[in-house]
Design an enzyme around this catalytic site. Sequence first.
Site, PDB file in Angstrom:
ATOM      1  N   HIS A   1      26.542  13.701   9.461  1.00 10.91           N
ATOM      2  CA  HIS A   1      26.415  12.244   9.336  1.00 10.91           C
ATOM      3  C   HIS A   1      24.907  11.961   9.388  1.00 10.91           C
ATOM      4  CE1 HIS A   1      27.228   8.087   9.358  1.00 10.91           C
ATOM      5  NE2 HIS A   1      28.081   8.002  10.356  1.00 10.91           N
TER       6      HIS A   1
ATOM      7  N   ARG B   1      31.850   8.453   2.227  1.00  7.98           N
ATOM      8  CA  ARG B   1      32.433   8.934   3.487  1.00  7.98           C
ATOM      9  C   ARG B   1      33.791   9.548   3.171  1.00  7.98           C
ATOM     10  NH1 ARG B   1      32.960   6.180   9.303  1.00  7.98           N
ATOM     11  NH2 ARG B   1      30.778   6.769   9.243  1.00  7.98           N
TER      12      ARG B   1
ATOM     13  N   ARG C   1      30.439   0.179  11.142  1.00  5.76           N
ATOM     14  CA  ARG C   1      28.986   0.111  11.133  1.00  5.76           C
ATOM     15  C   ARG C   1      28.372   0.688   9.855  1.00  5.76           C
ATOM     16  NH1 ARG C   1      31.014   0.183  16.132  1.00  5.76           N
ATOM     17  NH2 ARG C   1      32.427   1.585  15.059  1.00  5.76           N
ATOM     18  N   THR C   2      28.788   1.876   9.482  1.00  2.00           N
ATOM     19  CA  THR C   2      28.114   2.563   8.377  1.00  2.00           C
ATOM     20  C   THR C   2      28.340   1.814   7.059  1.00  2.00           C
ATOM     21  OG1 THR C   2      28.584   4.601   9.573  1.00  2.00           O
ATOM     22  CG2 THR C   2      27.782   4.829   7.321  1.00  2.00           C
TER      23      THR C   2
ATOM     24  N   LYS D   1      47.310   6.612  -6.882  1.00  2.00           N
ATOM     25  CA  LYS D   1      48.316   6.927  -7.907  1.00  2.00           C
ATOM     26  C   LYS D   1      48.139   8.349  -8.416  1.00  2.00           C
ATOM     27  CE  LYS D   1      47.972   2.282  -9.794  1.00  2.00           C
ATOM     28  NZ  LYS D   1      47.508   1.638 -11.040  1.00  2.00           N
TER      29      LYS D   1
HETATM   30  N1   CP Z   1      28.721   5.462  13.723  1.00  2.00           N
HETATM   31  C1   CP Z   1      29.648   5.341  12.771  1.00  2.00           C
HETATM   32  O1   CP Z   1      29.727   6.154  11.859  1.00  2.00           O
HETATM   33  O2   CP Z   1      30.447   4.232  12.902  1.00  2.00           O
HETATM   34  P1   CP Z   1      31.518   3.776  11.816  1.00  2.00           P
HETATM   35  O3   CP Z   1      32.624   4.780  11.816  1.00  2.00           O
HETATM   36  O4   CP Z   1      31.975   2.402  12.259  1.00  2.00           O
HETATM   37  O5   CP Z   1      30.839   3.722  10.487  1.00  2.00           O
END
Ligand code: CP
Length: 331
Positions: free
Chosen positions: A155, A125, A75-76, A103
Amino acid sequence: MIAPIRPGPLPASMQLTEDGRLRHFLTIEGLPATLLNEILERANSFLSITAQPVKKVPLLRGKTIFNLFFEPSTRTRTTFELAAKRLSADVMNMNINVSATKKGESLLDTLRNLEAMHSDMFVVRHEQSGAAQLIAQHVAPHISVINAGDGRHAHPTQAMLDVFTIRQHKGDLTALRIAIVGDILHSRVARSQIHALNTLNTGEVRVIAPKTLLPANVRNLGVHVFHSLTDGLKDVDVVIMLRLQKERMTGALLPSEHEYYRLYGLTPERLEYAHPDAIVMHPGPVNRGVEIASEVADGPQSVILEQVSNGIAVRMALMSMCLGIPSGVAA
Ligand code: CP
């Protein structure tokens, strides 16, 4: 590998420019309510773009955005990419598994190389708490960093899209009871949601979990703690379910998934303890039959897929704000 850092409350100057504008978006903790409301209002103005035949505005034309995802995401990552494209930015998705980090290149060396490609923003992320903050401390002054989830820490864009969805359905937060259920201990989403909801003066924020899945001193976050699902759900307006983050668990925190579902799984019968108009949310990925029954996840009170759709407008708002687009020209 990056040196582990322990992220705490950041000084405002870490995320804001001297005139109070958003530069990086790393954590909600410490940001003022006025800024959170500005993000929500701007996201609202972007919603209509999604309904247009041509789902694009030229606000970030000429800007280059790198999605740096060192951890899996559905999603993110995709909603950040869509958001950037709808703002007409050039967006690059780094495939970390086939990049030179495999590497032995250090994270900061990778960043220097991406900076040399005239990037304007990194969306990061990472499995280590504090990674986005570390990157923000080392990027060139014109580059913005958005935290797309770091370890167990934060998050913040997920929390903002969750608050946006709650406001769409329920309006003013000050009269609401909101319950967050499940693996609070390992959840960066829960931490960011709690900061956002409390900054915006939510009536009551509850957490519902077994003792083993709650952080020490959880009450210091400004929440009411329940260990019984049915007690905690009583009369709430919003139920936010969380996934068991097995990949972050060390040691035996639970007897079994079956036992967890028996005690904490959200079934139609248990949902009846909440207010009859309560909405059910989940940041995803959903584990059906572990934290939530399919009848609830797909039921009439679920807004789980609306959360995903709203993620595009909220991330458009954040990208445009961090890159200095003033309000009023947003859509
Ligand atoms: N909600 C969320 O962070 O989903 P993803 O891990 O799919 O990005």
